[in-house]
Design a protein around this motif. Structure first.
Motif, short mmCIF file in Angstrom:
data_model
loop_
_atom_site.label_atom_id
_atom_site.label_comp_id
_atom_site.label_asym_id
_atom_site.label_seq_id
_atom_site.Cartn_x
_atom_site.Cartn_y
_atom_site.Cartn_z
N VAL A 1 0.85 -1.19 0.00
CA VAL A 1 0.00 0.00 0.00
C VAL A 1 0.89 1.25 0.00
CG1 VAL A 1 -1.78 1.31 1.23
CG2 VAL A 1 -1.83 -1.20 1.23
N LEU A 2 0.65 2.15 -0.96
CA LEU A 2 1.45 3.38 -1.07
C LEU A 2 0.82 4.46 -0.19
CD1 LEU A 2 3.81 4.86 -2.36
CD2 LEU A 2 2.31 5.44 -4.28
N ASN A 3 1.56 4.85 0.84
CA ASN A 3 1.10 5.85 1.79
C ASN A 3 1.67 7.22 1.41
OD1 ASN A 3 2.07 7.37 4.51
ND2 ASN A 3 0.08 6.41 4.85
N ALA A 4 0.88 8.26 1.59
CA ALA A 4 1.34 9.64 1.37
C ALA A 4 0.86 10.51 2.52
CB ALA A 4 0.82 10.18 0.05
N GLY B 1 1.65 6.69 21.50
CA GLY B 1 2.78 5.77 21.53
C GLY B 1 2.89 4.85 20.34
N VAL B 2 1.93 4.90 19.42
CA VAL B 2 1.93 3.99 18.27
C VAL B 2 2.50 4.70 17.04
CG1 VAL B 2 0.49 2.59 16.74
CG2 VAL B 2 -0.08 2.78 19.18
N ARG B 3 3.40 4.03 16.34
CA ARG B 3 3.98 4.60 15.13
C ARG B 3 2.91 4.84 14.06
NH1 ARG B 3 9.49 1.06 14.38
NH2 ARG B 3 10.93 2.66 15.14
N LYS B 4 3.05 5.96 13.36
CA LYS B 4 2.18 6.23 12.22
C LYS B 4 2.65 5.40 11.03
CE LYS B 4 0.58 10.83 13.48
NZ LYS B 4 0.52 12.27 13.11
N ASP B 5 1.78 5.28 10.02
CA ASP B 5 2.09 4.47 8.85
C ASP B 5 3.42 4.88 8.22
OD1 ASP B 5 -0.34 3.25 9.29
OD2 ASP B 5 -1.38 4.33 7.70
N THR B 6 3.66 6.19 8.11
CA THR B 6 4.88 6.68 7.46
C THR B 6 6.13 6.14 8.14
OG1 THR B 6 3.80 8.70 6.66
CG2 THR B 6 6.20 8.74 6.85
N ALA B 7 6.18 6.28 9.46
CA ALA B 7 7.36 5.82 10.20
C ALA B 7 7.50 4.30 10.13
CB ALA B 7 7.30 6.29 11.65
N VAL C 1 -0.66 21.99 -2.73
CA VAL C 1 -0.86 22.10 -1.28
C VAL C 1 -2.23 21.60 -0.85
CG1 VAL C 1 -1.62 24.52 -1.38
CG2 VAL C 1 -0.62 23.60 0.74
N HIS C 2 -3.26 21.83 -1.66
CA HIS C 2 -4.59 21.35 -1.29
C HIS C 2 -4.65 19.82 -1.31
CE1 HIS C 2 -6.47 25.30 -1.08
NE2 HIS C 2 -5.79 25.62 -2.17
N ALA C 3 -4.00 19.23 -2.31
CA ALA C 3 -3.94 17.77 -2.38
C ALA C 3 -3.12 17.21 -1.23
CB ALA C 3 -3.35 17.34 -3.72
N ALA C 4 -2.03 17.88 -0.88
CA ALA C 4 -1.20 17.43 0.24
C ALA C 4 -2.00 17.47 1.53
CB ALA C 4 0.04 18.30 0.37
N ASN C 5 -2.84 18.49 1.69
CA ASN C 5 -3.69 18.58 2.87
C ASN C 5 -4.69 17.42 2.92
OD1 ASN C 5 -4.68 20.02 5.27
ND2 ASN C 5 -6.50 20.42 4.02
N GLU C 6 -5.21 17.02 1.77
CA GLU C 6 -6.11 15.87 1.71
C GLU C 6 -5.40 14.59 2.16
OE1 GLU C 6 -9.45 15.38 1.00
OE2 GLU C 6 -9.50 17.55 1.27
N LEU D 1 -6.42 7.65 7.58
CA LEU D 1 -6.99 6.49 6.90
C LEU D 1 -6.40 5.22 7.49
CD1 LEU D 1 -6.83 7.65 3.15
CD2 LEU D 1 -8.72 7.90 4.77
N PRO D 2 -7.08 4.09 7.38
CA PRO D 2 -6.52 2.83 7.87
C PRO D 2 -5.27 2.44 7.06
CG PRO D 2 -8.57 2.45 6.67
CD PRO D 2 -8.45 3.93 6.85
N PRO D 3 -4.39 1.65 7.64
CA PRO D 3 -3.13 1.30 6.97
C PRO D 3 -3.29 0.64 5.60
CG PRO D 3 -3.04 0.69 9.27
CD PRO D 3 -4.46 1.09 9.00
N ASN D 4 -4.43 -0.03 5.40
CA ASN D 4 -4.63 -0.75 4.13
C ASN D 4 -5.27 0.13 3.05
OD1 ASN D 4 -7.15 -0.52 5.24
ND2 ASN D 4 -7.77 -2.64 4.87
N GLU D 5 -5.39 1.44 3.33
CA GLU D 5 -5.99 2.36 2.36
C GLU D 5 -5.00 3.46 2.01
OE1 GLU D 5 -9.92 5.28 1.89
OE2 GLU D 5 -9.78 3.85 3.55
#
Length: 203
Positions: free
Chosen positions: A38-41, A66-72, A91-96, A101-105
């Motif tokens: 899954v590609l995370n942004a 205490g839980v790591r985010k998807d990026t990390a 910038v608007h897309a980056a804000n979106e 979202l769940p890790p699998n999305e």
């Protein structure tokens, strides 16, 4: 001067003071790839240069309870990530992409971003960015927390292994800021664009 002890403030109050004081902050739009593909942004304004020889960047990813985010998590597992510079066109897309979202999305469809293959790492980048930097993970450092508490953030140090520049912003080895049109983060929900500029010769 008003003197404030951060230990007497809540985490939210410290966050508000820091993000409204340390301004403007450049915004890194980071892509990572999960073990499941899954590609995370996600955008991060706790972002800076660490060194130029070798070229190193830092991105601080705050943990949630205490839980790591998807990026990390993805960056640590894949040992790679891509940093994009946020500008006025995206910038608007980056804000979106900042939506939880769940890790699998993937955030890519929500933001309207187009994946593009990287040259040296397996993590794809974002086609719409004028600058992207492929990074391999040098270190992931857990910081904050006390005693047996989990770290408050993951400081990712990435070594740039490929630069990508849109032709219109790369002029004879220099990045033209007026063509890049970078966007910076301020406090609260505020952002800023390039304003008045001036030059100073170093003594």
């Amino acid at each position: 001067m008003l003197v404030i002890d951060p230990a007497a403030l809540t985490a939210r109050e410290n966050y508000q003071l820091l993000t409204a004081s340390v301004i403007p902050r450049p915004i890194a739009l980071v892509t990572t790839l999960s073990q499941e593909g899954v590609l995370n942004a996600a955008p991060f304004s706790y972002f800076s240069i660490v060194a130029s020889d070798p070229p190193l960047l830092s991105v601080s990813v705050q943990r949630k309870q205490g839980v790591r985010k998807d990026t990390a998590r993805n960056a640590v597992e894949r040992k790679a990530f891509v940093v994009h510079i946020v500008d006025e066109t995206n910038v608007h897309a980056a804000n979106e992409a900042a939506a939880s979202l769940p890790p699998n999305e993937s955030e890519m469809p929500r933001a309207g971003f187009t994946p593009v293959a990287s040259a040296a790492i397996e993590v794809p980048g974002i086609q719409e960015a004028k600058i992207r930097m492929e990074c391999v993970l040098e270190q992931a450092i857990g910081l904050g927390g006390a005693g047996e508490q989990e770290p408050a953030c993951d400081l990712l140090i990435g070594r740039v292994v490929r630069f990508h520049f849109a032709e219109e912003v790369y002029l004879n080895g220099i990045v033209a800021a007026d063509r890049l049109q970078p966007v910076s983060r301020l406090g609260g929900s505020d952002y800023a664009v390039l304003g008045k500029r001036f030059a100073l010769e170093r003594p």
